[in-house]
Design a protein around this motif. Structure first.
Motif, short mmCIF file in Angstrom:
data_model
loop_
_atom_site.label_atom_id
_atom_site.label_comp_id
_atom_site.label_asym_id
_atom_site.label_seq_id
_atom_site.Cartn_x
_atom_site.Cartn_y
_atom_site.Cartn_z
N THR A 10 0.80 -1.23 0.00
CA THR A 10 0.00 0.00 0.00
C THR A 10 0.84 1.28 0.00
O THR A 10 0.37 2.32 -0.45
CB THR A 10 -0.94 0.03 1.22
N CYS A 11 2.08 1.19 0.49
CA CYS A 11 2.90 2.40 0.61
C CYS A 11 3.87 2.61 -0.56
O CYS A 11 4.29 3.74 -0.80
CB CYS A 11 3.70 2.37 1.91
N SER A 12 4.23 1.54 -1.26
CA SER A 12 5.23 1.68 -2.32
C SER A 12 4.79 2.61 -3.45
O SER A 12 5.60 3.42 -3.92
CB SER A 12 5.62 0.31 -2.87
N PRO A 13 3.51 2.57 -3.93
CA PRO A 13 3.13 3.55 -4.96
C PRO A 13 3.22 4.98 -4.46
O PRO A 13 3.66 5.88 -5.17
CB PRO A 13 1.68 3.17 -5.28
N HIS A 14 2.81 5.17 -3.20
CA HIS A 14 2.83 6.52 -2.62
C HIS A 14 4.25 7.04 -2.48
O HIS A 14 4.56 8.18 -2.85
CB HIS A 14 2.14 6.49 -1.26
N LEU A 15 5.15 6.21 -1.95
CA LEU A 15 6.54 6.62 -1.77
C LEU A 15 7.22 6.90 -3.11
O LEU A 15 7.96 7.88 -3.25
CB LEU A 15 7.31 5.54 -1.01
N THR A 16 6.94 6.05 -4.10
CA THR A 16 7.54 6.24 -5.42
C THR A 16 7.06 7.54 -6.04
O THR A 16 7.85 8.30 -6.64
CB THR A 16 7.18 5.06 -6.34
N SER A 17 5.77 7.82 -5.92
CA SER A 17 5.20 9.07 -6.44
C SER A 17 5.81 10.28 -5.74
O SER A 17 6.17 11.27 -6.38
CB SER A 17 3.68 9.06 -6.26
N LEU A 18 5.95 10.19 -4.42
CA LEU A 18 6.53 11.28 -3.64
C LEU A 18 7.96 11.57 -4.05
O LEU A 18 8.35 12.73 -4.26
CB LEU A 18 6.46 10.94 -2.15
N ILE A 19 8.77 10.53 -4.17
CA ILE A 19 10.19 10.70 -4.55
C ILE A 19 10.30 11.29 -5.95
O ILE A 19 11.11 12.19 -6.21
CB ILE A 19 10.92 9.36 -4.45
N ASN A 20 9.49 10.78 -6.86
CA ASN A 20 9.52 11.26 -8.24
C ASN A 20 9.17 12.75 -8.31
O ASN A 20 9.88 13.53 -8.96
CB ASN A 20 8.52 10.46 -9.08
N PHE A 21 8.12 13.15 -7.62
CA PHE A 21 7.68 14.54 -7.66
C PHE A 21 8.67 15.45 -6.93
O PHE A 21 8.98 16.55 -7.41
CB PHE A 21 6.30 14.66 -7.03
N SER A 22 9.18 15.00 -5.80
CA SER A 22 10.12 15.82 -5.02
C SER A 22 11.40 16.06 -5.80
O SER A 22 11.96 17.16 -5.77
CB SER A 22 10.45 15.12 -3.69
N PHE A 23 11.88 15.03 -6.53
CA PHE A 23 13.09 15.19 -7.33
C PHE A 23 12.90 16.29 -8.37
O PHE A 23 13.75 17.17 -8.53
CB PHE A 23 13.42 13.86 -8.02
N GLY A 24 11.78 16.24 -9.10
CA GLY A 24 11.53 17.24 -10.13
C GLY A 24 11.42 18.64 -9.56
O GLY A 24 11.98 19.60 -10.11
N CYS A 25 10.70 18.79 -8.45
CA CYS A 25 10.54 20.11 -7.83
C CYS A 25 11.86 20.65 -7.31
O CYS A 25 12.17 21.84 -7.48
CB CYS A 25 9.53 20.02 -6.67
N CYS A 26 12.65 19.79 -6.68
CA CYS A 26 13.94 20.23 -6.13
C CYS A 26 14.88 20.72 -7.23
O CYS A 26 15.58 21.72 -7.07
CB CYS A 26 14.59 19.11 -5.34
N PHE A 27 14.88 20.02 -8.38
CA PHE A 27 15.76 20.46 -9.45
C PHE A 27 15.31 21.81 -9.99
O PHE A 27 16.14 22.68 -10.27
CB PHE A 27 15.79 19.44 -10.60
N GLU A 28 13.99 22.00 -10.14
CA GLU A 28 13.50 23.28 -10.67
C GLU A 28 13.85 24.42 -9.73
O GLU A 28 14.26 25.50 -10.17
CB GLU A 28 11.99 23.20 -10.89
N VAL A 29 13.70 24.21 -8.43
CA VAL A 29 14.06 25.23 -7.44
C VAL A 29 15.56 25.50 -7.51
O VAL A 29 16.01 26.66 -7.51
CB VAL A 29 13.65 24.79 -6.02
N PHE A 30 16.36 24.44 -7.57
CA PHE A 30 17.81 24.58 -7.63
C PHE A 30 18.24 25.31 -8.90
O PHE A 30 19.11 26.20 -8.87
CB PHE A 30 18.45 23.19 -7.58
#
Length: 307
Positions: free
Chosen positions: A236-256
């Motif tokens: 139940t948690c693996s899709p959520h964690l994968t989605s979170l990591i994927n989105f956080s990576f993209g946002c962090c790069f754009e901010v950086f």
């Protein structure tokens, strides 16, 4: 100095001349947008019509998918128009409207993922009390309403930006970004910067703290729990964690990228990564949740007559 209303448009200088290749790019982006809309709408309709999916977890997923459609609508039509255009300009009002759409999309995405992590925490750590604490008819809709109203804090960012005095209207970006707009200002931007940090904390830090709290508790239960508990947590948690990591990576790069010099990174890679969290997340979520959540996967197999 001139007021922002004296600039009828902003110029987006990050676009390059693609020649005839622009028609290929236009077709590729259009096809991606069609697939995104189809995949998200399919899962939203599926969750709405199947009574077996009328549970808080799927209600939150439905809200997440609606947000993917909302964020995609704020980017893809604009991007398609810019690909075919030779001028790469956007009116001032349309630019601020896009900023509102994209910023609220990011805020709703993080907040929804935070609520989904809390839902998983209750389901795994407090299973006996889950049905009383998280009800589909009362608690889940209330969480969703709070998440979407929470995003209205972005309005203040726009009000502060519209009041700025600008010295230019050229932004080195592919779409409207409030940070780039503020950088064009000749007037004092202290209030904008302080409130921008405040909204960043509200939009990203607070949801991530809630997610971290939820997963620390889930991890503790998994370490002392049974094998069945660990399997339930992983499924139940693996899709959520994968989605979170994927989105956080993209946002962090754009901010950086917007705040530091990344000229050493190839231009094509910078363009791809600046669009990654806006273009890939709306497709990633329906595919990931569709494949990883057993109930949705089983219903899809039944619909496709694969059983």
């Amino acid at each position: 100095m001139v007021n922002s209303t004296d600039f009828p448009f902003f110029i987006l200088s990050a676009y390059v001349d693609l020649g005839r290749l622009k028609y290929f790019c236009f077709t590729a982006v259009l096809l991606l947008y069609i697939v995104i809309v189809a995949a998200n709408v399919f899962l939203i309709v599926l969750i709405c019509i199947k009574r077996s999916l009328h549970e808080p977890m799927y209600v939150f997923l439905c809200s997440l998918l609606v947000n993917e459609l909302y964020g995609s609508a704020g980017l893809f039509p604009f991007l398609l128009q810019q690909i075919l255009s030779d001028t790469h300009t956007v009116s001032t009002s349309a630019c601020f409207l896009q900023i509102y759409c994209l910023y609220t999309y990011v805020q709703i995405e993080f907040c929804t993922l935070a609520v989904m992590s809390y839902d998983r925490y209750l389901a795994i750590c407090c299973p006996l009390h889950y049905n009383t604490r998280m009800t589909t008819k009362k608690v889940a809709p209330l969480f969703i309403m709070v998440v979407w109203l929470y995003s209205l804090s972005v309005l203040i960012i726009l009000v502060l930006s519209v009041k700025l005095l600008f010295c230019g209207n050229v932004m080195n970006t592919l779409y409207c970004n409030n940070y780039y707009v503020v950088r064009l200002a000749c007037s004092d931007t202290t209030v904008n910067n302080v409130y921008g940090i405040f909204v960043t904390i509200l939009s990203i830090i607070v949801p991530l703290v809630l997610i971290l709290f939820s997963y620390i508790r889930i991890l503790r239960i998994c370490l002392v729990g049974s094998r069945e508990t660990r399997q339930k947590a992983v499924s139940t948690c693996s899709p959520h964690l994968t989605s979170l990591i994927n989105f956080s990576f993209g946002c962090c790069f754009e901010v950086f990228q917007s705040r530091f010099d990344v000229s050493s990174v190839p231009a094509s890679l910078r363009i791809f990564l600046s669009l990654y969290f806006l273009m890939c997340q709306p497709l990633f979520n329906p595919v990931m949740y569709g494949f990883r959540m057993s109930k949705i996967r089983a219903i899809c197999k039944d619909l496709l007559c694969l059983n």
